[in-house]
Design a protein around this motif. Structure first.
Motif, mmCIF file in Angstrom:
data_model
loop_
_atom_site.group_PDB
_atom_site.id
_atom_site.type_symbol
_atom_site.label_atom_id
_atom_site.label_comp_id
_atom_site.label_asym_id
_atom_site.label_seq_id
_atom_site.Cartn_x
_atom_site.Cartn_y
_atom_site.Cartn_z
ATOM 1 N N GLN A 148 2.949 -0.821 -3.277
ATOM 2 C CA GLN A 148 3.859 -0.450 -4.463
ATOM 3 C C GLN A 148 5.068 0.226 -4.072
ATOM 4 N N GLN A 149 5.085 0.906 -2.909
ATOM 5 C CA GLN A 149 6.344 1.581 -2.401
ATOM 6 C C GLN A 149 7.379 0.495 -2.107
ATOM 7 N N ALA A 150 6.756 -0.556 -1.334
ATOM 8 C CA ALA A 150 7.541 -1.779 -0.839
ATOM 9 C C ALA A 150 8.293 -2.440 -2.189
ATOM 10 N N LEU A 151 7.432 -2.346 -3.205
ATOM 11 C CA LEU A 151 7.823 -3.115 -4.445
ATOM 12 C C LEU A 151 9.128 -2.279 -5.149
ATOM 13 N N ILE A 152 8.890 -1.202 -4.944
ATOM 14 C CA ILE A 152 9.811 -0.158 -5.601
ATOM 15 C C ILE A 152 11.292 -0.229 -4.773
ATOM 16 N N LYS A 153 10.944 -0.284 -3.405
ATOM 17 C CA LYS A 153 12.314 -0.363 -2.791
ATOM 18 C C LYS A 153 13.032 -1.716 -3.037
ATOM 19 N N ARG A 154 12.166 -2.771 -3.307
ATOM 20 C CA ARG A 154 12.748 -4.148 -3.587
ATOM 21 C C ARG A 154 13.483 -4.065 -4.925
ATOM 22 N N LEU A 155 12.717 -3.588 -6.047
ATOM 23 C CA LEU A 155 13.316 -3.252 -7.267
ATOM 24 C C LEU A 155 14.442 -2.436 -7.260
ATOM 25 N N SER A 156 14.462 -1.535 -6.693
ATOM 26 C CA SER A 156 15.716 -0.561 -6.280
ATOM 27 C C SER A 156 16.755 -1.292 -5.831
ATOM 28 N N GLU A 157 16.588 -2.133 -4.918
ATOM 29 C CA GLU A 157 17.646 -2.861 -4.286
ATOM 30 C C GLU A 157 18.095 -3.790 -5.203
ATOM 31 N N SER A 158 17.688 -4.361 -6.064
ATOM 32 C CA SER A 158 18.094 -5.376 -7.002
ATOM 33 C C SER A 158 18.538 -4.629 -8.361
ATOM 34 N N LYS A 159 18.505 -3.343 -8.232
ATOM 35 C CA LYS A 159 18.943 -2.593 -9.447
ATOM 36 C C LYS A 159 18.227 -2.788 -10.595
ATOM 37 N N ARG A 204 -13.678 2.580 3.030
ATOM 38 C CA ARG A 204 -13.149 1.454 2.652
ATOM 39 C C ARG A 204 -12.330 1.428 1.402
ATOM 40 N N HIS A 205 -12.565 2.160 0.436
ATOM 41 C CA HIS A 205 -11.951 2.225 -0.830
ATOM 42 C C HIS A 205 -10.585 3.073 -0.581
ATOM 43 N N ILE A 206 -10.763 3.926 0.276
ATOM 44 C CA ILE A 206 -9.602 4.935 0.511
ATOM 45 C C ILE A 206 -8.752 4.278 1.439
ATOM 46 N N ALA A 207 -9.084 3.278 2.337
ATOM 47 C CA ALA A 207 -8.192 2.234 3.062
ATOM 48 C C ALA A 207 -7.325 1.474 2.151
ATOM 49 N N GLU A 208 -8.331 0.844 1.187
ATOM 50 C CA GLU A 208 -7.599 -0.248 0.266
ATOM 51 C C GLU A 208 -6.695 0.516 -0.640
ATOM 52 N N ALA A 209 -6.877 1.858 -1.052
ATOM 53 C CA ALA A 209 -5.944 2.557 -1.930
ATOM 54 C C ALA A 209 -4.740 2.763 -1.281
ATOM 55 N N GLU A 210 -4.728 3.121 -0.027
ATOM 56 C CA GLU A 210 -3.572 3.458 0.892
ATOM 57 C C GLU A 210 -2.780 2.224 0.968
ATOM 58 N N ALA A 211 -3.341 0.840 1.248
ATOM 59 C CA ALA A 211 -2.758 -0.339 1.348
ATOM 60 C C ALA A 211 -2.030 -0.541 0.113
ATOM 61 N N ARG A 212 -2.576 -0.283 -1.056
ATOM 62 C CA ARG A 212 -2.065 -0.493 -2.378
ATOM 63 C C ARG A 212 -0.703 0.353 -2.705
ATOM 64 N N ILE A 213 -0.897 1.480 -2.247
ATOM 65 C CA ILE A 213 0.295 2.546 -2.387
ATOM 66 C C ILE A 213 1.449 1.808 -1.547
ATOM 67 N N LEU A 214 1.083 1.528 -0.360
ATOM 68 C CA LEU A 214 2.118 1.005 0.540
ATOM 69 C C LEU A 214 2.819 -0.250 0.023
#
Length: 66
Positions: A16-27, A4-14
């Motif tokens: 964070q990756q989505a956040l980075i994409k949004r931040l990148s798109e807004s420069k 369960r902890h591993i699954a939660e960590a994987e979800a957090r990574i996803l």
């Protein structure tokens, strides 16, 4: 529980990756977001290693466990 902890960590990574994409798109500055992502990824590696140790220990203590 480790799974369960591993699954939660994987979800957090996803997330964070989505956040980075949004931040990148807004420069926006990505330095801290990317540092956090690297930390999350390293933590996930350690969690998986720990789960492996747990499973090995269980197998040694109970040879009937597959």
């Amino acid at each position: 529980m480790a799974d369960r902890h591993i699954a939660e960590a994987e979800a957090r990574i996803l997330r964070q990756q989505a956040l980075i994409k949004r931040l990148s798109e807004s420069k926006r500055d990505l330095v801290e977001a990317e540092k956090l992502l690297a930390l999350l990824e390293q933590t996930l590696i350690q969690m998986r290693e720990h789960r492996h140790i747990i499973l090995d220990t269980i197998a040694r203590l109970d040879p009937s466990t597959p």
